[in-house]
Scaffold this active site. Sequence first.
Site, PDB file in Angstrom:
ATOM      1  N   GLY A  48       0.774  -1.241   0.000  1.00 42.75           N
ATOM      2  CA  GLY A  48       0.000   0.000   0.000  1.00 42.75           C
ATOM      3  C   GLY A  48       0.804   1.289   0.000  1.00 42.75           C
ATOM      4  O   GLY A  48       0.361   2.304  -0.530  1.00 42.75           O
ATOM      5  N   ASP A 104       0.561   3.437   4.134  1.00 42.66           N
ATOM      6  CA  ASP A 104      -0.484   4.199   3.458  1.00 42.66           C
ATOM      7  C   ASP A 104      -1.521   4.724   4.439  1.00 42.66           C
ATOM      8  O   ASP A 104      -1.927   5.874   4.374  1.00 42.66           O
ATOM      9  CB  ASP A 104      -1.155   3.351   2.365  1.00 42.66           C
ATOM     10  CG  ASP A 104      -1.630   1.978   2.858  1.00 42.66           C
ATOM     11  OD1 ASP A 104      -1.437   1.640   4.045  1.00 42.66           O
ATOM     12  OD2 ASP A 104      -2.203   1.225   2.051  1.00 42.66           O
ATOM     13  N   ASP A 107      -5.284   2.512  10.231  1.00 44.08           N
ATOM     14  CA  ASP A 107      -6.721   2.253  10.368  1.00 44.08           C
ATOM     15  C   ASP A 107      -6.962   1.854  11.829  1.00 44.08           C
ATOM     16  O   ASP A 107      -7.086   2.715  12.689  1.00 44.08           O
ATOM     17  CB  ASP A 107      -7.095   1.170   9.348  1.00 44.08           C
ATOM     18  CG  ASP A 107      -8.568   0.817   9.349  1.00 44.08           C
ATOM     19  OD1 ASP A 107      -9.385   1.630   9.783  1.00 44.08           O
ATOM     20  OD2 ASP A 107      -8.915  -0.307   8.906  1.00 44.08           O
ATOM     21  N   LYS A 135      -7.453   7.005  10.242  1.00 42.16           N
ATOM     22  CA  LYS A 135      -8.897   7.016  10.553  1.00 42.16           C
ATOM     23  C   LYS A 135      -9.037   6.984  12.077  1.00 42.16           C
ATOM     24  O   LYS A 135      -9.193   5.914  12.668  1.00 42.16           O
ATOM     25  CB  LYS A 135      -9.572   5.765   9.987  1.00 42.16           C
ATOM     26  CG  LYS A 135      -9.626   5.664   8.466  1.00 42.16           C
ATOM     27  CD  LYS A 135     -10.379   4.381   8.076  1.00 42.16           C
ATOM     28  CE  LYS A 135     -10.249   4.062   6.607  1.00 42.16           C
ATOM     29  NZ  LYS A 135     -10.699   2.688   6.292  1.00 42.16           N
ATOM     30  N   PHE A 156     -14.128   3.288   3.323  1.00 47.64           N
ATOM     31  CA  PHE A 156     -13.096   2.500   2.659  1.00 47.64           C
ATOM     32  C   PHE A 156     -12.623   3.247   1.422  1.00 47.64           C
ATOM     33  O   PHE A 156     -13.396   3.515   0.508  1.00 47.64           O
ATOM     34  CB  PHE A 156     -13.605   1.102   2.301  1.00 47.64           C
ATOM     35  CG  PHE A 156     -12.471   0.174   1.967  1.00 47.64           C
ATOM     36  CD1 PHE A 156     -11.752  -0.454   2.976  1.00 47.64           C
ATOM     37  CD2 PHE A 156     -12.086  -0.017   0.642  1.00 47.64           C
ATOM     38  CE1 PHE A 156     -10.671  -1.273   2.679  1.00 47.64           C
ATOM     39  CE2 PHE A 156     -11.005  -0.836   0.340  1.00 47.64           C
ATOM     40  CZ  PHE A 156     -10.304  -1.469   1.357  1.00 47.64           C
ATOM     41  N   ASP A 163      -5.622  -0.230  -2.085  1.00 42.14           N
ATOM     42  CA  ASP A 163      -6.346  -1.142  -2.965  1.00 42.14           C
ATOM     43  C   ASP A 163      -7.634  -1.666  -2.352  1.00 42.14           C
ATOM     44  O   ASP A 163      -7.841  -1.608  -1.139  1.00 42.14           O
ATOM     45  CB  ASP A 163      -5.470  -2.352  -3.276  1.00 42.14           C
ATOM     46  CG  ASP A 163      -5.392  -3.319  -2.079  1.00 42.14           C
ATOM     47  OD1 ASP A 163      -5.020  -2.864  -0.978  1.00 42.14           O
ATOM     48  OD2 ASP A 163      -5.734  -4.505  -2.249  1.00 42.14           O
ATOM     49  N   ARG A 169      -4.923   0.599  -7.166  1.00 41.02           N
ATOM     50  CA  ARG A 169      -3.710   1.218  -6.604  1.00 41.02           C
ATOM     51  C   ARG A 169      -3.157   2.301  -7.516  1.00 41.02           C
ATOM     52  O   ARG A 169      -2.494   3.221  -7.063  1.00 41.02           O
ATOM     53  CB  ARG A 169      -2.611   0.164  -6.409  1.00 41.02           C
ATOM     54  CG  ARG A 169      -2.929  -0.885  -5.353  1.00 41.02           C
ATOM     55  CD  ARG A 169      -1.650  -1.619  -4.985  1.00 41.02           C
ATOM     56  NE  ARG A 169      -1.883  -2.893  -4.316  1.00 41.02           N
ATOM     57  CZ  ARG A 169      -2.085  -3.028  -3.011  1.00 41.02           C
ATOM     58  NH1 ARG A 169      -2.118  -1.959  -2.233  1.00 41.02           N
ATOM     59  NH2 ARG A 169      -2.268  -4.212  -2.476  1.00 41.02           N
TER      60      ARG A 169
HETATM   61  P1  IMP Z   1      -4.659  -1.541  10.403  1.00 36.37           P
HETATM   62  O1  IMP Z   1      -3.786  -2.652  10.855  1.00 36.37           O
HETATM   63  O2  IMP Z   1      -6.110  -1.780  10.742  1.00 36.37           O
HETATM   64  O3  IMP Z   1      -4.191  -0.170  10.801  1.00 36.37           O
HETATM   65  O4  IMP Z   1      -4.688  -1.623   8.845  1.00 36.37           O
HETATM   66  C1  IMP Z   1      -3.778  -1.039   8.069  1.00 36.37           C
HETATM   67  C2  IMP Z   1      -3.814  -1.634   6.685  1.00 36.37           C
HETATM   68  O5  IMP Z   1      -5.151  -1.974   6.259  1.00 36.37           O
HETATM   69  C3  IMP Z   1      -3.323  -0.590   5.738  1.00 36.37           C
HETATM   70  O6  IMP Z   1      -1.934  -0.696   5.545  1.00 36.37           O
HETATM   71  C4  IMP Z   1      -4.095  -0.892   4.480  1.00 36.37           C
HETATM   72  O7  IMP Z   1      -3.390  -1.822   3.693  1.00 36.37           O
HETATM   73  C5  IMP Z   1      -5.369  -1.536   4.948  1.00 36.37           C
HETATM   74  N1  IMP Z   1      -6.497  -0.569   4.956  1.00 36.37           N
HETATM   75  C6  IMP Z   1      -7.094  -0.010   6.023  1.00 36.37           C
HETATM   76  N2  IMP Z   1      -8.071   0.838   5.677  1.00 36.37           N
HETATM   77  C7  IMP Z   1      -8.077   0.843   4.328  1.00 36.37           C
HETATM   78  C8  IMP Z   1      -8.863   1.540   3.341  1.00 36.37           C
HETATM   79  O8  IMP Z   1      -9.754   2.369   3.615  1.00 36.37           O
HETATM   80  N3  IMP Z   1      -8.570   1.261   2.045  1.00 36.37           N
HETATM   81  C9  IMP Z   1      -7.592   0.377   1.678  1.00 36.37           C
HETATM   82  N4  IMP Z   1      -6.838  -0.283   2.548  1.00 36.37           N
HETATM   83  C10 IMP Z   1      -7.082  -0.057   3.869  1.00 36.37           C
HETATM   84 MG    MG Z   2      -1.049  -1.831   3.839  1.00 42.76          MG
END
Ligand code: IMP
Ligand code: MG
Length: 183
Positions: A48, A104, A107, A135, A156, A163, A169
């Site tokens: 990402g 990227d 979340d 977020k 999302f 992606d 992407r």
């Molecule tokens: P986390 O571990 O929940 O912080 O997730 C992080 C990863 O989830 C990021 O590196 C992204 O690859 C993916 N991700 C989280 N939210 C989104 C989104 O809105 N669009 C695309 N990928 C996302």
């Molecule tokens: Mg990622």
Amino acid sequence: MQEDLSEILLDADSIARRVEEIALELGRRLAPMAQRDEPVVLVPVLTGSLVFTADLIRHLPQKMRLDVVTVSSYAGATTESRGATIRGAVPEDMAGRHVVLVDDIFDTGNTLSLLDGLVRERGAASVTICVLLAKPSRYEVDLRPDLIGFEIPDAFVVGYGLDYDGLYRNLPYIGILKPEAVK
Ligand code: IMP
Ligand code: MG
């Protein structure tokens, strides 16, 4: 591809301007280490952060190395986070280095929290977390990014490296995916 988006959240120019600002700030934070000739390594979290990293590093004047790590958190075609899985090797040579984790999006924060722990375990001299998007309403961990490009609502998003099921992407901007485009 654009027909699958309900809204463009961040256009290419806004992203470019903000990436330059973050790079300047990151450069300021890294300057003392660079002055002392201490090793700096950027660790882009693939896939990402590919596009973000490519733009970011070209605004950074310091000597630095790149050592990628591959993580997948969305196994297949889902927009739900399932926890991060590290794929392939984790960079070994972190001892005494100033590490910048570049991703990227922050979340839930689980991915970066996992990587932050690993890199610290391997003896990094410091860890800086730099993300293009965050977020805040979804945070599940205590860790916070040091540098954030844009805080966005809980939607999302795809494009500029992000992606859905491996697609979108290559969009030069960031948009919200239509529910109909989600399988
Ligand atoms: P986390 O571990 O929940 O912080 O997730 C992080 C990863 O989830 C990021 O590196 C992204 O690859 C993916 N991700 C989280 N939210 C989104 C989104 O809105 N669009 C695309 N990928 C996302
Ligand atoms: Mg990622």
